[in-house]
Design a protein around this motif. Sequence first.
Motif, PDB file in Angstrom:
ATOM      1  N   TYR A   1       1.611  11.271  -8.055  1.00  0.00           N
ATOM      2  CA  TYR A   1       1.975  10.849  -6.717  1.00  0.00           C
ATOM      3  C   TYR A   1       2.668  11.994  -6.004  1.00  0.00           C
TER       4      TYR A   1
ATOM      5  N   PHE B   1      -8.459   5.233  -7.550  1.00  0.00           N
ATOM      6  CA  PHE B   1      -8.017   4.802  -6.236  1.00  0.00           C
ATOM      7  C   PHE B   1      -6.892   5.700  -5.743  1.00  0.00           C
TER       8      PHE B   1
ATOM      9  N   TYR C   1      -0.581   8.384  -3.598  1.00  0.00           N
ATOM     10  CA  TYR C   1      -0.681   8.036  -5.016  1.00  0.00           C
ATOM     11  C   TYR C   1      -2.125   8.122  -5.495  1.00  0.00           C
TER      12      TYR C   1
ATOM     13  N   GLY D   1      -5.591  -2.616 -16.080  1.00  0.00           N
ATOM     14  CA  GLY D   1      -5.119  -2.753 -14.717  1.00  0.00           C
ATOM     15  C   GLY D   1      -5.059  -1.409 -14.024  1.00  0.00           C
ATOM     16  N   LEU D   2      -4.102  -1.250 -13.137  1.00  0.00           N
ATOM     17  CA  LEU D   2      -3.915  -0.008 -12.387  1.00  0.00           C
ATOM     18  C   LEU D   2      -2.871   0.855 -13.080  1.00  0.00           C
TER      19      LEU D   2
ATOM     20  N   TYR E   1       5.513  12.997  -2.618  1.00  0.00           N
ATOM     21  CA  TYR E   1       6.476  12.583  -1.597  1.00  0.00           C
ATOM     22  C   TYR E   1       6.145  13.147  -0.219  1.00  0.00           C
TER      23      TYR E   1
ATOM     24  N   TYR F   1      -4.357   6.448  -8.682  1.00  0.00           N
ATOM     25  CA  TYR F   1      -4.415   5.496  -9.788  1.00  0.00           C
ATOM     26  C   TYR F   1      -5.807   5.542 -10.412  1.00  0.00           C
TER      27      TYR F   1
ATOM     28  N   ASN G   1       4.342   9.188   1.331  1.00  0.00           N
ATOM     29  CA  ASN G   1       3.980   9.050  -0.076  1.00  0.00           C
ATOM     30  C   ASN G   1       2.500   8.756  -0.255  1.00  0.00           C
TER      31      ASN G   1
ATOM     32  N   PHE H   1      -4.699   1.178   0.173  1.00  0.00           N
ATOM     33  CA  PHE H   1      -5.614   1.788  -0.781  1.00  0.00           C
ATOM     34  C   PHE H   1      -6.926   2.219  -0.138  1.00  0.00           C
ATOM     35  N   GLY H   2      -7.501   3.280  -0.700  1.00  0.00           N
ATOM     36  CA  GLY H   2      -8.839   3.679  -0.349  1.00  0.00           C
ATOM     37  C   GLY H   2      -9.851   2.807  -1.067  1.00  0.00           C
ATOM     38  N   PRO H   3     -11.140   3.036  -0.808  1.00  0.00           N
ATOM     39  CA  PRO H   3     -12.199   2.208  -1.380  1.00  0.00           C
ATOM     40  C   PRO H   3     -12.524   2.518  -2.829  1.00  0.00           C
TER      41      PRO H   3
ATOM     42  N   LEU I   1       8.011   2.441   0.755  1.00  0.00           N
ATOM     43  CA  LEU I   1       8.734   1.254   0.287  1.00  0.00           C
ATOM     44  C   LEU I   1       7.822   0.412  -0.592  1.00  0.00           C
ATOM     45  N   GLY I   2       7.716  -0.890  -0.335  1.00  0.00           N
ATOM     46  CA  GLY I   2       6.968  -1.743  -1.239  1.00  0.00           C
ATOM     47  C   GLY I   2       5.554  -2.030  -0.816  1.00  0.00           C
ATOM     48  N   GLU I   3       5.023  -1.224   0.071  1.00  0.00           N
ATOM     49  CA  GLU I   3       3.728  -1.526   0.657  1.00  0.00           C
ATOM     50  C   GLU I   3       2.820  -0.313   0.554  1.00  0.00           C
ATOM     51  N   GLN I   4       1.659  -0.472  -0.056  1.00  0.00           N
ATOM     52  CA  GLN I   4       0.713   0.628  -0.177  1.00  0.00           C
ATOM     53  C   GLN I   4      -0.644   0.214   0.371  1.00  0.00           C
TER      54      GLN I   4
END
Lengths: 115, 110
Positions: free
Chosen positions: B48, B90, B33, B42-43, B50, B35, B31, B101-103, B96-99
């Motif tokens: 996104y 970004f 994404y 916020g974000l 799959y 943003y 996955n 991120f790029g800079p 799952l619940g963990e992503q």
Amino acid sequence: TQTVSQSDAHVTVFEGDSVELRCNYSYGGSIYLSWYIQHHGRGLQFLLKYYSGNPVVQGVNGFEAEFSKSDSSFHLRKASVHWSDSAVYFCAARNYGGSGNKLIFGTGTLLSVKP
Amino acid sequence: EAAVTQSPRNKVAVTGGKVTLSCNQTNNHNNMYWYRQDTGHGLRLIHYSYGAGSTEKGDIPDGYKASRPSQENFSLILELATPSQTSVYFCASGDLGEQYFGPGTRLTVL
């Protein structure tokens, strides 16, 4: 509507103080909860997550968070903050088994640590 | 360690121009994404994916397209850039619940 709320936009503490950053969620069913940190001008960095088991989870740099189903909360804590902990903290949630593998983020809490 | 890179890091574009933001991940995550982050909002999730060949609309897809030609690469395309698309973008990968991120890419549309 599934939501994640962080009630404190800005928290200020002194170095060495303890801190708790609050996060509440509204979701049905099983849920992944996580916290991220964003230093100024940088991307978000994963801190910790909870899905099941021990409701207190440990993360990097002395952070921990506690899940409470009854309060629908996942508050982040640190016993003794350092100036380098100054950053924006985001709480996020994902409905397990939900479509899209999407995270819902809170609006963030800016933590300012004074020397 | 997980690695997500973005290019360019900064971009100034003209209204009506085409902008492509690129993202590469070496985490082998299925996955990915995109943003945008704006003060007061916020974000917000734009698109996104799959996996290679798939793109899905996020919460604010209007004015954006996405392309996932491979497991590693995920692009965000603004066909006709507008000043309202000035933001920090970004990219993230994760499961799952963990992503991770790029800079970020700071885009200014004049």
